[in-house]
Design an enzyme around this catalytic site. Structure first.
Site, PDB file in Angstrom:
ATOM      1  N   ASP A 153       0.846  -1.185   0.000  1.00  0.00           N
ATOM      2  CA  ASP A 153       0.000   0.000   0.000  1.00  0.00           C
ATOM      3  C   ASP A 153       0.887   1.242   0.000  1.00  0.00           C
ATOM      4  O   ASP A 153       1.987   1.231  -0.548  1.00  0.00           O
ATOM      5  CB  ASP A 153      -0.967  -0.045   1.194  1.00  0.00           C
ATOM      6  CG  ASP A 153      -0.249  -0.301   2.522  1.00  0.00           C
ATOM      7  OD1 ASP A 153       0.893   0.177   2.691  1.00  0.00           O
ATOM      8  OD2 ASP A 153      -0.830  -0.968   3.401  1.00  0.00           O
ATOM      9  N   SER A 154       0.414   2.323   0.626  1.00  0.00           N
ATOM     10  CA  SER A 154       1.155   3.577   0.587  1.00  0.00           C
ATOM     11  C   SER A 154       2.540   3.471   1.209  1.00  0.00           C
ATOM     12  O   SER A 154       3.473   4.188   0.806  1.00  0.00           O
ATOM     13  CB  SER A 154       0.362   4.675   1.293  1.00  0.00           C
ATOM     14  OG  SER A 154       0.026   4.303   2.621  1.00  0.00           O
ATOM     15  N   LEU A 155       2.700   2.587   2.193  1.00  0.00           N
ATOM     16  CA  LEU A 155       4.004   2.418   2.822  1.00  0.00           C
ATOM     17  C   LEU A 155       5.025   1.856   1.843  1.00  0.00           C
ATOM     18  O   LEU A 155       6.226   2.116   1.953  1.00  0.00           O
ATOM     19  CB  LEU A 155       3.884   1.507   4.043  1.00  0.00           C
ATOM     20  CG  LEU A 155       3.028   2.059   5.187  1.00  0.00           C
ATOM     21  CD1 LEU A 155       2.843   1.004   6.262  1.00  0.00           C
ATOM     22  CD2 LEU A 155       3.658   3.313   5.773  1.00  0.00           C
ATOM     23  N   HIS A 339       3.742   8.786   7.509  1.00  0.00           N
ATOM     24  CA  HIS A 339       4.292   7.671   6.749  1.00  0.00           C
ATOM     25  C   HIS A 339       5.813   7.643   6.887  1.00  0.00           C
ATOM     26  O   HIS A 339       6.428   8.547   7.436  1.00  0.00           O
ATOM     27  CB  HIS A 339       3.887   7.776   5.277  1.00  0.00           C
ATOM     28  CG  HIS A 339       2.479   7.336   5.013  1.00  0.00           C
ATOM     29  ND1 HIS A 339       1.387   8.020   5.500  1.00  0.00           N
ATOM     30  CD2 HIS A 339       1.993   6.271   4.320  1.00  0.00           C
ATOM     31  CE1 HIS A 339       0.285   7.400   5.112  1.00  0.00           C
ATOM     32  NE2 HIS A 339       0.619   6.330   4.396  1.00  0.00           N
TER      33      HIS A 339
END
Length: 363
Positions: A153-155, A339
């Protein structure tokens, strides 16, 4: 880890930074784009261009002469242009253009174009590299013998990893996301591997961030080359046979409490996640075969569920599924919306590389 502060992702803007650019179209080399560049990303041929959607897709070529043009049609994504290993331009939502890098010394140069951010609502098009007058596009660089696929995902995207503030609006987020300095890209390049970053911000294995868009999840999109085309399927040209697949999904499933009206209890969500995770690993095993090592990342509130699924796979005889208990010690989470920062991605790449050194990966 500050799970409740991680947000999902945003919009676009327009600007151009770097060396001189012109918007006059230039024709790709006569041998065709696919034959003149090396890419490991999920791309699909569409006439005289290659189309793609995932973040971190890169194209590598070789030219002789004093200049190289980069043919693009992309209203949404940002790119870095690298010549002989150095970044010479950052292109921000370049649109339809041929971006020229001029004034190179006479001789042979390597050129690399990399998509920095995730733009799943849009289709990107690359029309190849072109040489300045008197020069030539040469045979493409050879593929690397090692291949790694990163799923997440965004990570994993590298969401806001270059930001100097955790508070980001959509413009800041787009400009400060760079998949090319994510832990996946750094790990792969350190190991001399080609790679794919098949990551989608905000998506979970069964539940997306804060319960959003419940009609889809990461698995809806995994098979696609073009994320905004329902039913699209990427056709592996037969050259993508990763020795390692890293799966980092679960943050969005569990980072926010279940909202009223969602079809989950804590128990049913956990059960659905484990079942879907197991099925996803089985899909990867069938796709890539018994020799591929699959590394399931466990951390935070979903670590125990990942370990449970991996134990079941091992007990069933699949010994090439392993778990990586991601260590978040010392991370500053200074990227957009808490993040990973660029510093965090470097630390994680170092930790992952050290962990991989003890695995019997069949490269």
């Amino acid at each position: 880890m500050p799970w409740l502060r991680m947000l999902a992702a945003s919009a676009v803007s327009t600007l151009l930074i770097g060396a001189s650019a012109v918007t006059t179209a230039a024709a790709p080399d006569h041998r065709g784009v696919r034959d003149s560049v090396h890419t490991a990303g999920r791309v699909t041929a569409a006439g005289d261009v290659l189309q793609y959607s995932w973040p971190g897709v890169y194209f590598e070529g070789r030219v002789r002469g004093t200049g190289v043009g980069v043919v693009l049609d992309d209203p949404a994504a940002d790119y870095d242009v690298q010549v002989d290993g150095a970044t010479v331009a950052t292109l921000v939502t370049p649109g339809r253009t041929t971006h020229w890098v001029r004034g190179l010394r006479e001789g042979v140069h390597t050129v690399r174009l990399v998509k920095r951010n995730d733009t799943p609502w849009s289709t990107s098009s690359f029309g190849g590299f072109v040489a300045a007058p008197g020069g030539a596009v040469l045979a493409r660089p050879a593929a690397r013998s090692r291949q790694i696929e990163f799923i997440g995902d965004s990570l994993t995207v590298g969401y806001g990893n270059l930001s100097t503030s955790r508070d980001c609006d959509s413009e800041q987020l787009r400009r400060t996301t760079n998949a090319d300095v994510s832990y996946g890209a750094l790990t792969a390049r350190g190991l001399g591997a080609d790679y794919q970053i098949n990551a989608y911000s905000g998506q979970g294995m069964v539940r997306n961030y804060n319960g959003g868009s419940p009609e889809v999840n990461y698995r809806t999109f995994y098979d696609r080359a073009l994320l905004n085309v329902p039913g699209d399927v990427w056709h592996n040209p037969g050259t993508w046979r990763p020795g390692l697949v890293v799966v980092h999904l679960g943050t969005n499933d569990f980072s926010t409490p279940v909202n009223p009206g969602e079809p989950w209890t804590e128990e049913s969500l956990a059960a659905a996640y484990r079942s879907a995770y197991s099925g996803f690993l089985e899909k990867l095993r069938k796709r890539y075969g018994a020799a591929t090592t699959i590394l399931a990342v466990g951390t935070g509130p979903f670590a125990g569920h990942v370990e449970h699924v991996v134990r079941e796979r091992n007990s069933a005889g699949d010994r090439r599924v392993r778990t990586w208990p991601l260590d978040t010690t010392g991370l500053d989470h200074a990227g957009c919306h808490w993040h990973y920062s660029a510093r965090d991605h470097r630390l994680l790449a170092d930790r992952l590389t050290a962990f991989l050194a003890d695995l019997p990966i069949r490269w």
